[in-house]
Design a protein around this motif. Structure first.
Motif, PDB file in Angstrom:
ATOM      1  N   MET A  34       0.967  -1.080  -0.066  1.00  0.00           N
ATOM      2  CA  MET A  34      -0.094   0.074  -0.205  1.00  0.00           C
ATOM      3  C   MET A  34       0.801   1.227   0.062  1.00  0.00           C
ATOM      4  SD  MET A  34      -3.030  -0.711  -0.287  1.00  0.00           S
ATOM      5  CE  MET A  34      -3.636   0.717  -0.325  1.00  0.00           C
ATOM      6  N   ALA A  35       2.290   1.141   0.331  1.00  0.00           N
ATOM      7  CA  ALA A  35       3.014   2.227   0.174  1.00  0.00           C
ATOM      8  C   ALA A  35       3.179   2.858  -1.022  1.00  0.00           C
ATOM      9  CB  ALA A  35       4.198   1.855   0.850  1.00  0.00           C
ATOM     10  N   ILE A  36       3.017   1.835  -2.067  1.00  0.00           N
ATOM     11  CA  ILE A  36       3.226   2.276  -3.632  1.00  0.00           C
ATOM     12  C   ILE A  36       2.159   3.140  -3.926  1.00  0.00           C
ATOM     13  CG2 ILE A  36       3.159   1.344  -5.845  1.00  0.00           C
ATOM     14  CD1 ILE A  36       4.841  -0.939  -4.880  1.00  0.00           C
ATOM     15  N   MET A  37       0.905   2.867  -3.452  1.00  0.00           N
ATOM     16  CA  MET A  37      -0.120   3.644  -3.666  1.00  0.00           C
ATOM     17  C   MET A  37      -0.069   4.999  -3.318  1.00  0.00           C
ATOM     18  SD  MET A  37      -1.950   1.755  -5.310  1.00  0.00           S
ATOM     19  CE  MET A  37      -3.473   2.484  -5.572  1.00  0.00           C
ATOM     20  N   ARG A  38       1.062   5.731  -2.349  1.00  0.00           N
ATOM     21  CA  ARG A  38       1.013   6.896  -2.036  1.00  0.00           C
ATOM     22  C   ARG A  38       1.610   7.720  -3.396  1.00  0.00           C
ATOM     23  NH1 ARG A  38       3.955   6.803   3.552  1.00  0.00           N
ATOM     24  NH2 ARG A  38       2.292   6.017   4.823  1.00  0.00           N
ATOM     25  N   LEU A  39       2.423   6.751  -4.263  1.00  0.00           N
ATOM     26  CA  LEU A  39       3.031   7.613  -5.438  1.00  0.00           C
ATOM     27  C   LEU A  39       1.733   7.828  -6.444  1.00  0.00           C
ATOM     28  CD1 LEU A  39       5.922   5.170  -5.575  1.00  0.00           C
ATOM     29  CD2 LEU A  39       6.031   7.491  -4.691  1.00  0.00           C
ATOM     30  N   LEU A  40       1.944   9.445  -6.624  1.00  0.00           N
ATOM     31  CA  LEU A  40       0.773   9.907  -7.392  1.00  0.00           C
ATOM     32  C   LEU A  40       0.548   9.538  -8.926  1.00  0.00           C
ATOM     33  CD1 LEU A  40      -1.390  12.088  -7.675  1.00  0.00           C
ATOM     34  CD2 LEU A  40       0.394  13.580  -8.495  1.00  0.00           C
ATOM     35  N   LYS A  41       1.636   9.067  -9.611  1.00  0.00           N
ATOM     36  CA  LYS A  41       1.345   8.526 -10.919  1.00  0.00           C
ATOM     37  C   LYS A  41       1.243   6.998 -10.990  1.00  0.00           C
ATOM     38  CE  LYS A  41       4.722  11.683 -13.279  1.00  0.00           C
ATOM     39  NZ  LYS A  41       5.776  11.966 -14.045  1.00  0.00           N
TER      40      LYS A  41
END
Length: 76
Positions: A34-41
């Motif tokens: 879920m940390a990856i989902m923080r990346l906007l693009k």
């Protein structure tokens, strides 16, 4: 990565800044994918068109299963 090397010590950050960085990194590791989902693009790509992501995930899973099956057959 070299285990003996302290990258934070070489970065020139103060103690407070280092402990904040360490806490942030530990939180991201604990959070997992879920940390990856923080990346906007990346988040925008997943939300805008989930079908290609699902297709890619399915194909990758099939390839991994086939590889494991082949590996099991070769080891027997």
């Amino acid at each position: 990565m070299v285990p003996e090397r302290n990258l934070l010590a070489d970065s020139g950050l103060r103690d407070k800044q280092q402990s904040k960085w360490v806490a942030d990194i530990e939180n991201m590791i604990a959070e997992g994918p879920m940390a990856i989902m923080r990346l906007l693009k990346i988040r925008q790509a997943v939300v805008a068109s989930p079908e290609p992501m699902l297709w890619f995930s399915k194909i990758r899973m099939e390839q991994e299963i086939l590889y494991l099956d082949l590996w099991n057959r070769c080891t027997k």
